[in-house]
Design a protein around this motif. Sequence first.
Motif, PDB file in Angstrom:
ATOM      1  N   GLU A 284       2.854  10.486  -9.766  1.00  0.00           N
ATOM      2  CA  GLU A 284       1.905  10.930 -10.784  1.00  0.00           C
ATOM      3  C   GLU A 284       1.386  12.332 -10.482  1.00  0.00           C
ATOM      4  O   GLU A 284       1.211  13.157 -11.383  1.00  0.00           O
ATOM      5  CB  GLU A 284       0.755   9.938 -10.884  1.00  0.00           C
ATOM      6  CG  GLU A 284       1.186   8.581 -11.440  1.00  0.00           C
ATOM      7  CD  GLU A 284       0.055   7.591 -11.521  1.00  0.00           C
ATOM      8  OE1 GLU A 284      -0.882   7.694 -10.678  1.00  0.00           O
ATOM      9  OE2 GLU A 284       0.081   6.715 -12.402  1.00  0.00           O
ATOM     10  N   HIS A 285       1.136  12.627  -9.211  1.00  0.00           N
ATOM     11  CA  HIS A 285       0.644  13.955  -8.822  1.00  0.00           C
ATOM     12  C   HIS A 285       1.652  15.043  -9.191  1.00  0.00           C
ATOM     13  O   HIS A 285       1.275  16.124  -9.644  1.00  0.00           O
ATOM     14  CB  HIS A 285       0.380  13.988  -7.319  1.00  0.00           C
ATOM     15  CG  HIS A 285      -0.002  15.340  -6.794  1.00  0.00           C
ATOM     16  ND1 HIS A 285      -1.226  15.921  -7.053  1.00  0.00           N
ATOM     17  CD2 HIS A 285       0.694  16.233  -6.040  1.00  0.00           C
ATOM     18  CE1 HIS A 285      -1.280  17.108  -6.475  1.00  0.00           C
ATOM     19  NE2 HIS A 285      -0.123  17.322  -5.861  1.00  0.00           N
ATOM     20  N   LEU A 286       2.946  14.755  -9.000  1.00  0.00           N
ATOM     21  CA  LEU A 286       3.996  15.725  -9.313  1.00  0.00           C
ATOM     22  C   LEU A 286       4.434  15.659 -10.768  1.00  0.00           C
ATOM     23  O   LEU A 286       5.320  16.412 -11.179  1.00  0.00           O
ATOM     24  CB  LEU A 286       5.206  15.490  -8.398  1.00  0.00           C
ATOM     25  CG  LEU A 286       4.963  15.697  -6.905  1.00  0.00           C
ATOM     26  CD1 LEU A 286       6.217  15.344  -6.103  1.00  0.00           C
ATOM     27  CD2 LEU A 286       4.543  17.139  -6.618  1.00  0.00           C
TER      28      LEU A 286
ATOM     29  N   THR B 141       0.826  -1.207   0.000  1.00  0.00           N
ATOM     30  CA  THR B 141       0.000   0.000   0.000  1.00  0.00           C
ATOM     31  C   THR B 141       0.862   1.260   0.000  1.00  0.00           C
ATOM     32  O   THR B 141       0.478   2.276  -0.584  1.00  0.00           O
ATOM     33  CB  THR B 141      -0.944   0.012   1.214  1.00  0.00           C
ATOM     34  OG1 THR B 141      -0.182  -0.006   2.425  1.00  0.00           O
ATOM     35  CG2 THR B 141      -1.871  -1.199   1.192  1.00  0.00           C
ATOM     36  N   GLN B 142       2.029   1.194   0.623  1.00  0.00           N
ATOM     37  CA  GLN B 142       2.912   2.359   0.595  1.00  0.00           C
ATOM     38  C   GLN B 142       3.494   2.563  -0.801  1.00  0.00           C
ATOM     39  O   GLN B 142       3.747   3.703  -1.211  1.00  0.00           O
ATOM     40  CB  GLN B 142       4.016   2.204   1.639  1.00  0.00           C
ATOM     41  CG  GLN B 142       3.500   2.388   3.062  1.00  0.00           C
ATOM     42  CD  GLN B 142       4.574   2.236   4.121  1.00  0.00           C
ATOM     43  OE1 GLN B 142       5.637   1.666   3.872  1.00  0.00           O
ATOM     44  NE2 GLN B 142       4.309   2.729   5.316  1.00  0.00           N
ATOM     45  N   ALA B 143       3.691   1.497  -1.546  1.00  0.00           N
ATOM     46  CA  ALA B 143       4.116   1.632  -2.943  1.00  0.00           C
ATOM     47  C   ALA B 143       3.059   2.381  -3.747  1.00  0.00           C
ATOM     48  O   ALA B 143       3.392   3.218  -4.607  1.00  0.00           O
ATOM     49  CB  ALA B 143       4.378   0.253  -3.552  1.00  0.00           C
ATOM     50  N   ASP B 144       1.793   2.105  -3.459  1.00  0.00           N
ATOM     51  CA  ASP B 144       0.714   2.842  -4.127  1.00  0.00           C
ATOM     52  C   ASP B 144       0.789   4.337  -3.791  1.00  0.00           C
ATOM     53  O   ASP B 144       0.501   5.195  -4.643  1.00  0.00           O
ATOM     54  CB  ASP B 144      -0.651   2.288  -3.704  1.00  0.00           C
ATOM     55  CG  ASP B 144      -0.894   0.887  -4.235  1.00  0.00           C
ATOM     56  OD1 ASP B 144      -0.339   0.541  -5.297  1.00  0.00           O
ATOM     57  OD2 ASP B 144      -1.650   0.127  -3.581  1.00  0.00           O
ATOM     58  N   GLN B 145       1.175   4.655  -2.571  1.00  0.00           N
ATOM     59  CA  GLN B 145       1.319   6.062  -2.181  1.00  0.00           C
ATOM     60  C   GLN B 145       2.464   6.733  -2.936  1.00  0.00           C
ATOM     61  O   GLN B 145       2.358   7.889  -3.351  1.00  0.00           O
ATOM     62  CB  GLN B 145       1.546   6.162  -0.673  1.00  0.00           C
ATOM     63  CG  GLN B 145       0.357   5.706   0.164  1.00  0.00           C
ATOM     64  CD  GLN B 145       0.671   5.688   1.647  1.00  0.00           C
ATOM     65  OE1 GLN B 145       1.271   6.619   2.179  1.00  0.00           O
ATOM     66  NE2 GLN B 145       0.266   4.629   2.330  1.00  0.00           N
ATOM     67  N   VAL B 146       3.565   6.001  -3.104  1.00  0.00           N
ATOM     68  CA  VAL B 146       4.688   6.541  -3.870  1.00  0.00           C
ATOM     69  C   VAL B 146       4.243   6.842  -5.302  1.00  0.00           C
ATOM     70  O   VAL B 146       4.513   7.923  -5.845  1.00  0.00           O
ATOM     71  CB  VAL B 146       5.874   5.556  -3.880  1.00  0.00           C
ATOM     72  CG1 VAL B 146       6.981   6.066  -4.820  1.00  0.00           C
ATOM     73  CG2 VAL B 146       6.427   5.368  -2.479  1.00  0.00           C
TER      74      VAL B 146
END
Length: 208
Positions: A36-38, A26-31
């Motif tokens: 993508e956001h940046l 799940t932390q990989a999904d956050q990365v």
Amino acid sequence: RVILMDFLGNGQSDRVECFPENLWTTQADQVLALVEHLNLKKVNLLGTSGGAWVAVNTALKRPDLVEHVIADSFDGRTLHDGFAENLRKEREYAKQDQEARQFYEWCQGEDWEKVVDLNTQALITCAVNKTPLFCKSLESLDTPILFMGSLEDDMCRQDMLEEYKEMDRLVGNGKIYMFETGGHPAALSNAESAARVITDFLNGQSLN
């Protein structure tokens, strides 16, 4: 450009009620959400200790967004047999140690003890349930990866070098660098030397 990330529930990020046992997936999904956001392209990831699994999972999920991975001071494909008990003892000891308490507060803030307890419980559950640490097989990893660690690290499995060699055999483009001395993690205990090794790896140079 260097970006230091506080995962959800940690540091200055929003708090959560609990951490999932597949924490590193799940932390990989956050990365990936942050990349993508940046609107970043082909990032280099340095993950140390638990963050090493996060970095590898990120590359397994989206190799198109990851240029290199440095996986530092982690147990490899599985958690060693004594991981849960060792972690429980280490965390209880650290919570009574003044320097460790100050470090946790510096990392997590005033509510550090709750954050540490939630993290400990998630990792123990992961170990007991033998939750898969990688979201895909290592054989599918084509991203260049550096396995780094210290031979004196007593928080990782005793056969860490052998485990690194097995993972290196499975991946398509891996390298290994082990420091003779230093504690956990190597990126901290051998900071200046590790910085040189990592820079050489990113630049495609030999690791001396």
